[in-house]
Design a protein around this motif. Structure first.
Motif, PDB file in Angstrom:
ATOM      1  N   HIS A   1       0.836  -1.200   0.000  1.00  0.00           N
ATOM      2  CA  HIS A   1       0.000   0.000   0.000  1.00  0.00           C
ATOM      3  C   HIS A   1       0.876   1.258   0.000  1.00  0.00           C
ATOM      4  O   HIS A   1       1.836   1.345   0.762  1.00  0.00           O
ATOM      5  CB  HIS A   1      -0.879   0.051   1.262  1.00  0.00           C
TER       6      HIS A   1
ATOM      7  N   GLY B   1       3.926  -0.222   8.877  1.00  0.00           N
ATOM      8  CA  GLY B   1       3.987   0.857   7.900  1.00  0.00           C
ATOM      9  C   GLY B   1       5.121   1.808   8.215  1.00  0.00           C
ATOM     10  O   GLY B   1       5.808   1.684   9.227  1.00  0.00           O
TER      11      GLY B   1
ATOM     12  N   GLU C   1       3.263  -1.148   4.295  1.00  0.00           N
ATOM     13  CA  GLU C   1       2.653   0.100   3.839  1.00  0.00           C
ATOM     14  C   GLU C   1       3.677   1.221   3.896  1.00  0.00           C
ATOM     15  O   GLU C   1       4.500   1.281   4.809  1.00  0.00           O
ATOM     16  CB  GLU C   1       1.461   0.472   4.728  1.00  0.00           C
TER      17      GLU C   1
END
Length: 570
Positions: A268, A498, A520
């Motif tokens: 992502h 992330g 991410e």
């Protein structure tokens, strides 16, 4: 050597002649005034003149930029009308002070306070106060501030600082760059320069390094100013600028694509946001969710904290905008180094390591509870992940989870509609959290690595100090190894990891984060398409041995040499 290094605060390349912009010195009145009524009238007339000028700037920036930039001058109007400031100035005048001296004395006290805070955001608020003070003093003297809008040739402005109102008047057709001695990426000056797409740098003592009317090239990407460039340098930068424009057009085609590597590994790429305008831009470039919403901006530039309902409406809008992606909202990250007038903070010798973020919220849990209630209620409208900042001890994350569960239970008893899939996570920005990542991973649903602060704390280097740019860098072996430790801890405990610092958007480091198994990457919206383009060129299956070599590096130069092997710069 004609290259001068600095800090890039707005990207791009520009060519122009230097204009050394020196502002008129403020000369204070001597002695005491003998006419209090006259001085009070002068001050009141100056307030009216300045108010009129600010309203014009609001209208102008609404037309030439956006509501976000005009909001800067809305905030200036609020400061101009601040009852405490006005009362203090009127007291000085009542004590036989000249209006000019009273304005200078009171505003300077606030400017000094903000300037001395160990935080770039609050330092920049000092510039806002200076902007208003300058307007008032010019109005008292019956003068107008210098109008930079009349520049009509390719120019790179050199100045100690540029005030937001000065930036607002610039004509981007002729202003090819801005170099100041003060400022940072969070300054209103830098934000407005980026909006106008004018390259900007911060370089110490630049007014002494460059003469007026000198041929210059500004490189906001690399943080370099070139004085009296050679023909070879001019040709190189012209070609670079042409390629840059072509690349920007090319990557626009990727806005509706998923972020995948060459061998189809999906990671992502989300957006960091702080305002409504940021949300709009994130949607325009096809961000795969929000990796960091900085809620502190909801609390700033106002006279009291936002209510639960105000916060709820903002969180609801953001969550509703990304129905198919995660939205990570960080709780209030403020205190100590980022003081808010209506909140009670102690004076500290080292506020950057002080009473801030989660430390403040745990002691003032009414603020935290209000925010959590608004977040939990808004969770019904999307995929909410709540992130807590500045966590340094296991006790802290357990305490905030306890408060979260209490507020959630209260809402459930009221039959509020809430999601049953809210994730609880924490920022990894403190070395103790990175070292103890395996233990913290058992307490949360996700980590988000804040590389800006983590790098600053690990290397003990102020990220705003131009003299430390070779020390303050995420390429440091210690920083890279700590990040690897955090990602590994996430994998071992089945939580996603992330990264929301600037290093996540670094094309040179992107293959390394992918090789480590990052889930991410969150960055400014303007970096998303470039990162997506870079990712498409990376074959993650060929990075394992290379990653081990990078992690074994002992020096910064060794890291840089290793990274060049898998460089995908456009």
């Amino acid at each position: 050597m004609n290259e001068i290094k600095g800090i890039g605060v707005s990207e791009g390349i520009g060519f122009g002649k230097s204009l050394i912009y020196v502002k008129e010195e403020i000369i204070l009145e001597k002695g005491k005034s003998k006419d209090q009524i006259l001085q009070l009238n002068k001050y009141n007339e100056a307030l009216k003149t300045t108010e009129k000028e600010l309203k014009h700037l609001i209208s102008h920036t609404n037309e030439t930029m956006s509501q976000d930039e005009s909001a800067i001058f809305q905030a200036h109007l609020m400061i101009l009308d601040d009852p405490e400031i006005k009362e203090n100035i009127e007291k000085e005048i009542a004590n036989n002070e000249y209006a000019l001296n009273a304005i200078h004395k009171i505003y300077s006290s606030y400017i000094d306070m903000f300037s001395q805070m160990d935080n770039d955001y609050m330092n920049e608020r000092a510039l806002d106060l200076k902007d208003i003070m300058t307007k008032l003093i010019y109005a008292v003297n019956g003068k107008k501030t210098i109008d930079l809008s009349k520049i009509c040739k390719d120019t790179i402005i050199i100045s100690e600082d540029l005030l937001p109102s000065e930036i607002a008047k610039l004509n981007k057709k002729y202003i090819k760059g801005i170099v100041t001695e003060k400022g940072g990426k969070t300054s209103h000056t830098a934000i407005m320069a980026r909006t106008l797409e004018i390259p900007a740098l911060v370089i110490n003592n630049i007014s002494k390094l460059v003469k007026d009317n000198t041929d210059l090239i500004i490189d906001g990407n690399k943080g370099v100013l070139i004085s009296n460039p050679s023909n070879k340098q001019v040709l190189y930068y012209k070609n670079t600028k042409t390629k840059e424009l072509e690349f920007k057009t090319k990557i626009l085609t990727l806005k509706n694509e998923r972020s995948k590597t060459k061998d189809n590994k999906y990671i992502h790429i989300a957006s960091n946001i702080g305002t409504e305008k940021d949300l709009k831009h994130a949607l325009e470039v096809g961000a795969e969710g929000i990796g960091l919403f900085r809620t502190e901006f909801l609390f700033m530039d106002r006279k009291k904290a936002p209510s639960e309902e105000e916060q709820f409406e903002v969180y609801k809008k953001i969550l509703s905008s990304f129905p198919n992606h995660k939205v990570v909202i960080r709780t209030l990250d403020i205190g100590g180094d980022k003081k808010i007038p209506y909140m009670d903070f102690p004076n500290e010798l080292n506020p950057f390591l002080g009473f801030r973020a989660i430390r403040y919220c745990l002691e003032n849990d009414d603020v935290l509870r209000t925010q959590l209630r608004a977040l939990i209620r808004a969770s019904y409208f999307g995929n909410l992940s709540i992130m807590f900042p500045m966590i340094s001890m296991i006790e802290e994350i357990r305490k905030v989870k306890e408060i979260y569960n209490e507020e959630k239970e209260k809402l459930q008893k009221k039959s509020e509609k809430i999601s049953n899939k809210i994730e609880i996570g924490m920022m990894i920005e403190v070395p103790s959290a990175a070292i103890m990542a395996n233990d913290f991973a058992k307490e949360v649903d996700f980590f988000s690595i804040g590389t800006n602060d983590l790098t600053q704390y690990v290397t003990a280097s102020d990220r705003m100090n131009p003299k430390l740019i070779n020390i303050y860098t995420p390429l440091q072996p210690a920083v890279i190894n700590l990040i690897a430790n955090v990602i590994k801890a996430g994998k071992n405990n089945d939580i996603w990891v992330g990264m929301c610092g600037e290093a996540g958007a670094n094309s040179l480091l992107l293959p390394l984060w992918i090789s480590m198994g990052i889930d991410e990457l969150s960055m400014s919206s303007s970096s998303i398409l470039k990162a997506r383009f870079t990712m498409k060129q990376i074959d993650s299956s060929k990075l394992k041995k290379w990653k081990e070599k990078v992690l074994l590096s002992k020096t910064l130069d060794q890291v840089k040499d290793s990274l060049k092997v898998h460089s995908y710069e456009n």
